[in-house]
Motif scaffolding. Structure first.
Motif, PDB file in Angstrom:
ATOM      1  N   GLU A  30      24.922 -61.252  12.658  1.00  0.00           N
ATOM      2  CA  GLU A  30      24.368 -60.218  11.692  1.00  0.00           C
ATOM      3  C   GLU A  30      23.181 -61.590  11.228  1.00  0.00           C
ATOM      4  N   THR A  31      22.745 -62.477  11.731  1.00  0.00           N
ATOM      5  CA  THR A  31      22.002 -63.383  11.893  1.00  0.00           C
ATOM      6  C   THR A  31      20.922 -62.892  12.460  1.00  0.00           C
ATOM      7  N   VAL A  32      20.977 -63.160  14.105  1.00  0.00           N
ATOM      8  CA  VAL A  32      19.797 -63.274  14.845  1.00  0.00           C
ATOM      9  C   VAL A  32      21.070 -63.141  16.410  1.00  0.00           C
ATOM     10  N   TYR A  33      20.205 -62.373  16.999  1.00  0.00           N
ATOM     11  CA  TYR A  33      21.010 -62.434  18.803  1.00  0.00           C
ATOM     12  C   TYR A  33      21.269 -63.991  19.732  1.00  0.00           C
ATOM     13  N   GLY A  34      22.355 -63.655  19.699  1.00  0.00           N
ATOM     14  CA  GLY A  34      22.955 -65.242  20.305  1.00  0.00           C
ATOM     15  C   GLY A  34      23.672 -65.093  21.440  1.00  0.00           C
ATOM     16  N   PHE A  57      19.288 -81.620  24.985  1.00  0.00           N
ATOM     17  CA  PHE A  57      20.556 -80.671  24.647  1.00  0.00           C
ATOM     18  C   PHE A  57      20.961 -81.293  22.928  1.00  0.00           C
ATOM     19  N   ASN A  58      21.447 -79.870  22.912  1.00  0.00           N
ATOM     20  CA  ASN A  58      21.297 -80.037  20.366  1.00  0.00           C
ATOM     21  C   ASN A  58      22.940 -79.055  21.089  1.00  0.00           C
ATOM     22  N   PRO A  59      23.446 -79.118  19.707  1.00  0.00           N
ATOM     23  CA  PRO A  59      25.057 -79.096  19.543  1.00  0.00           C
ATOM     24  C   PRO A  59      24.834 -77.717  19.117  1.00  0.00           C
ATOM     25  N   LEU A  60      25.751 -77.296  19.722  1.00  0.00           N
ATOM     26  CA  LEU A  60      26.204 -75.312  19.353  1.00  0.00           C
ATOM     27  C   LEU A  60      26.540 -75.248  19.066  1.00  0.00           C
ATOM     28  N   ILE A  61      26.548 -73.997  18.345  1.00  0.00           N
ATOM     29  CA  ILE A  61      27.444 -73.340  17.163  1.00  0.00           C
ATOM     30  C   ILE A  61      28.955 -72.684  17.679  1.00  0.00           C
ATOM     31  N   VAL A  62      29.685 -72.629  17.003  1.00  0.00           N
ATOM     32  CA  VAL A  62      31.041 -72.347  18.225  1.00  0.00           C
ATOM     33  C   VAL A  62      31.399 -71.276  17.160  1.00  0.00           C
ATOM     34  N   HIS A  63      31.414 -70.010  17.990  1.00  0.00           N
ATOM     35  CA  HIS A  63      31.735 -69.070  17.507  1.00  0.00           C
ATOM     36  C   HIS A  63      33.146 -68.032  16.758  1.00  0.00           C
ATOM     37  N   VAL A  64      33.524 -68.264  16.231  1.00  0.00           N
ATOM     38  CA  VAL A  64      35.498 -67.483  16.666  1.00  0.00           C
ATOM     39  C   VAL A  64      35.741 -66.580  15.490  1.00  0.00           C
ATOM     40  N   ILE A 117      30.646 -74.884  13.088  1.00  0.00           N
ATOM     41  CA  ILE A 117      31.951 -73.994  13.538  1.00  0.00           C
ATOM     42  C   ILE A 117      31.611 -72.375  12.440  1.00  0.00           C
ATOM     43  N   ARG A 118      31.563 -71.075  13.472  1.00  0.00           N
ATOM     44  CA  ARG A 118      30.858 -69.728  12.178  1.00  0.00           C
ATOM     45  C   ARG A 118      31.825 -68.516  12.869  1.00  0.00           C
ATOM     46  N   MET A 119      32.269 -67.979  11.709  1.00  0.00           N
ATOM     47  CA  MET A 119      33.268 -66.524  11.920  1.00  0.00           C
ATOM     48  C   MET A 119      32.691 -65.525  11.186  1.00  0.00           C
ATOM     49  N   ALA A 137      31.073 -70.875  22.794  1.00  0.00           N
ATOM     50  CA  ALA A 137      29.170 -71.283  22.002  1.00  0.00           C
ATOM     51  C   ALA A 137      28.465 -70.326  22.047  1.00  0.00           C
ATOM     52  N   ALA A 138      27.487 -69.998  21.253  1.00  0.00           N
ATOM     53  CA  ALA A 138      26.354 -68.865  21.481  1.00  0.00           C
ATOM     54  C   ALA A 138      24.893 -69.635  20.116  1.00  0.00           C
ATOM     55  N   PRO A 139      24.129 -70.130  20.662  1.00  0.00           N
ATOM     56  CA  PRO A 139      22.332 -70.262  20.295  1.00  0.00           C
ATOM     57  C   PRO A 139      21.965 -69.672  20.393  1.00  0.00           C
ATOM     58  N   SER A 140      20.990 -69.332  19.482  1.00  0.00           N
ATOM     59  CA  SER A 140      19.807 -67.969  19.290  1.00  0.00           C
ATOM     60  C   SER A 140      19.508 -67.288  20.676  1.00  0.00           C
ATOM     61  N   ALA A 141      19.421 -66.747  21.447  1.00  0.00           N
ATOM     62  CA  ALA A 141      19.008 -65.784  22.548  1.00  0.00           C
ATOM     63  C   ALA A 141      17.896 -66.049  22.746  1.00  0.00           C
ATOM     64  N   THR A 179      23.212 -70.043   7.752  1.00  0.00           N
ATOM     65  CA  THR A 179      23.136 -71.778   6.968  1.00  0.00           C
ATOM     66  C   THR A 179      24.088 -72.505   7.811  1.00  0.00           C
ATOM     67  N   VAL A 180      23.576 -74.439   7.537  1.00  0.00           N
ATOM     68  CA  VAL A 180      24.485 -75.287   8.639  1.00  0.00           C
ATOM     69  C   VAL A 180      24.179 -76.195   7.340  1.00  0.00           C
ATOM     70  N   ILE A 181      25.736 -75.996   7.029  1.00  0.00           N
ATOM     71  CA  ILE A 181      26.202 -77.273   6.307  1.00  0.00           C
ATOM     72  C   ILE A 181      26.977 -78.329   6.504  1.00  0.00           C
ATOM     73  N   LEU A 190      23.007 -79.862   3.361  1.00  0.00           N
ATOM     74  CA  LEU A 190      22.405 -78.789   4.329  1.00  0.00           C
ATOM     75  C   LEU A 190      21.718 -79.249   4.938  1.00  0.00           C
ATOM     76  N   LEU A 191      21.464 -78.683   6.313  1.00  0.00           N
ATOM     77  CA  LEU A 191      21.479 -79.184   7.190  1.00  0.00           C
ATOM     78  C   LEU A 191      20.256 -77.870   7.640  1.00  0.00           C
ATOM     79  N   ARG A 192      20.388 -76.712   7.359  1.00  0.00           N
ATOM     80  CA  ARG A 192      18.993 -75.963   8.105  1.00  0.00           C
ATOM     81  C   ARG A 192      19.877 -74.887   6.746  1.00  0.00           C
TER      82      ARG A 192
HETATM   83  O1  TXA Z   1      22.659 -67.546  13.409  1.00  0.00           O
HETATM   84  C1  TXA Z   1      22.620 -68.311  13.801  1.00  0.00           C
HETATM   85  O2  TXA Z   1      23.406 -69.308  13.494  1.00  0.00           O
HETATM   86  C2  TXA Z   1      23.034 -67.967  14.972  1.00  0.00           C
HETATM   87  C3  TXA Z   1      23.334 -66.572  15.630  1.00  0.00           C
HETATM   88  C4  TXA Z   1      23.418 -66.825  17.022  1.00  0.00           C
HETATM   89  O3  TXA Z   1      24.771 -67.357  15.048  1.00  0.00           O
HETATM   90  N1  TXA Z   1      22.680 -68.916  16.253  1.00  0.00           N
HETATM   91  C5  TXA Z   1      21.674 -70.782  15.987  1.00  0.00           C
HETATM   92  O4  TXA Z   1      22.133 -71.165  16.536  1.00  0.00           O
HETATM   93  O5  TXA Z   1      21.520 -70.404  15.547  1.00  0.00           O
HETATM   94  P1  TXA Z   1      21.700 -72.695  17.312  1.00  0.00           P
HETATM   95  O6  TXA Z   1      22.709 -73.486  18.408  1.00  0.00           O
HETATM   96  O7  TXA Z   1      20.180 -72.523  18.056  1.00  0.00           O
HETATM   97  O8  TXA Z   1      21.555 -73.344  16.160  1.00  0.00           O
HETATM   98  C6  TXA Z   1      22.836 -74.210  16.195  1.00  0.00           C
HETATM   99  C7  TXA Z   1      22.447 -75.685  14.640  1.00  0.00           C
HETATM  100  C8  TXA Z   1      20.826 -76.490  15.161  1.00  0.00           C
HETATM  101  O9  TXA Z   1      20.041 -76.855  14.419  1.00  0.00           O
HETATM  102  C9  TXA Z   1      22.076 -77.586  15.736  1.00  0.00           C
HETATM  103  O10 TXA Z   1      21.478 -78.983  15.309  1.00  0.00           O
HETATM  104  C10 TXA Z   1      23.116 -77.895  14.641  1.00  0.00           C
HETATM  105  O11 TXA Z   1      23.264 -76.194  14.029  1.00  0.00           O
HETATM  106  N2  TXA Z   1      24.474 -78.246  14.762  1.00  0.00           N
HETATM  107  C11 TXA Z   1      25.721 -77.392  16.252  1.00  0.00           C
HETATM  108  N3  TXA Z   1      26.275 -79.195  15.996  1.00  0.00           N
HETATM  109  C12 TXA Z   1      26.125 -79.017  15.225  1.00  0.00           C
HETATM  110  C13 TXA Z   1      26.585 -80.612  14.874  1.00  0.00           C
HETATM  111  N4  TXA Z   1      28.402 -80.921  15.544  1.00  0.00           N
HETATM  112  N5  TXA Z   1      26.400 -81.812  14.591  1.00  0.00           N
HETATM  113  C14 TXA Z   1      24.771 -81.318  13.015  1.00  0.00           C
HETATM  114  N6  TXA Z   1      24.968 -80.139  13.442  1.00  0.00           N
HETATM  115  C15 TXA Z   1      25.207 -78.959  14.403  1.00  0.00           C
END
Ligand code: TXA
Ligand code: MG
Length: 318
Positions: A30-34, A57-64, A117-119, A137-141, A179-181, A190-192
């Protein structure tokens, strides 16, 4: 240009199989393609970095798929649980302490002890996580440095190589990332900023979250070092031999003789395998109590750039 497959039950079944086998699938959310890969498979996740041509390397979001799965991966304080109940499924990513033994590969969190983590709410993303039957694990594609894709055609034009499938689920509803919290500390941070507003979070928690900055917002700032795993041992780069008391992080088949602990990132010299092993091997060598980890030279092409970036940070004076 990568071929695009229209979302269907059959496509999702195929994609689930690809993901279980360690392949990569671009999926709508619902946000962007992963760009999704099995979060418990370090090699699959290393492939995500390779496909994105990420220099670090950047930490990635885990989708559940559901809350139960999330609770198996992270340790949720009360506030985090409240947020999960209020906003999941949906565009909120919650950073919590990582649960020991969760099976999430070290490369997913870039070695951190916390996990994001996000659902997702998008029906195709939900079906795909369920079909894969494991956290994804899915960062933006997008290729590193490009805009986040909101249509399957954007993904197909931007990525190449080892992406097995691009699933077309139409245009993304939000078009901005989740949003990343951070819920690891006493107060939420609020991180993002993203699709769920700070006001909406404040309405659930009773106070506005503090403001912080997410890891990728300042890719070259020294602050980024603090949030990444740093070994206790000193790290010595470009090592061609070891000294007494040193552990050796090797690469390739031409390993110098040594009396201390040795782990090899990739005996065959494969950079994807090396990236997959990097964080886990650093941790394991650190746990031996060695004073110094000597690291053999790693080529700088392909994923070697990200590996060398991470190693330079680990070796930087603290
Ligand atoms: O909308 C979204 O979140 C998309 C879709 C595909 O789900 N995914 C996304 O993933 O934007 P990515 O990898 O581009 O962004 C991950 C963000 C980064 O800002 C990263 O720094 C933060 O999440 N992040 C991930 N793990 C973290 C952690 N353990 N601590 C702090 N920040 C973390
Ligand atoms: Mg991104």
């Amino acid at each position: 240009m990568l071929p695009v497959t229209k979302a269907s039950e059959a496509a999702i079944r195929d994609a689930g199989r690809i993901l279980r086998d360690g392949g990569l699938v671009a999926m709508p959310t619902e946000t962007v393609y992963g760009l999704a890969g099995d979060a418990t498979n370090a090699r699959a996740v290393a492939g995500i970095y390779a496909a994105k041509q990420r220099p670090s390397f950047n930490p990635l979001i885990v989708h559940v798929e559901n809350l139960e799965r999330a609770l198996g991966i992270g340790i949720f304080p009360d506030t985090a649980l409240k947020l999960a109940r209020a906003f999941w499924p949906g565009p909120l990513t919650i950073v919590v302490p990582r649960r020991p033994g969760s099976g999430i590969a070290d490369i997913v969190t870039a070695g951190l002890d916390s996990v994001a983590i996000r659902m997702p709410a998008h029906p195709v993303a939900r079906a795909l996580v369920a079909a894969a039957d494991r956290p994804l694990a899915a960062p933006s594609a997008n290729r590193s440095g490009r805009l986040s894709p909101t249509r399957a055609a954007d993904v197909a034009a931007d990525l190449g190589g080892d992406v097995a499938m691009v699933i077309d689920g139409g245009a993304c509803r939000h078009g901005v990332e989740s949003t990343v919290i951070d819920a690891t500390g006493k107060r939420l941070t609020l991180l993002r900023p993203g699709a769920v507003t700070a006001e909406a979070i404040a309405a659930i928690i009773g106070e506005p979250p503090a403001r912080g900055s997410h890891v990728s917002a300042r890719p070259n700032a020294p602050g980024q070092l603090e949030s990444h795993y740093a070994p206790n041992a000193r790290v010595r780069l470009e090592a061609s031999s070891t000294e007494p008391g040193e552990a050796l992080l090797a690469f390739g088949d031409d390993v110098p003789a040594t009396t201390g602990p040795v782990l090899n990132l990739s005996p065959s010299g494969d950079l994807v395998e090396a990236a997959a092993n990097l964080f886990a091997h650093l941790r394991a060598l650190d746990a031996t109590g060695a004073r110094t980890i000597a690291v053999m030279p790693i080529p700088t092409h392909g994923l070697g750039e990200a590996i060398n970036d991470r190693l330079r940070r680990a070796a930087a004076p603290r």
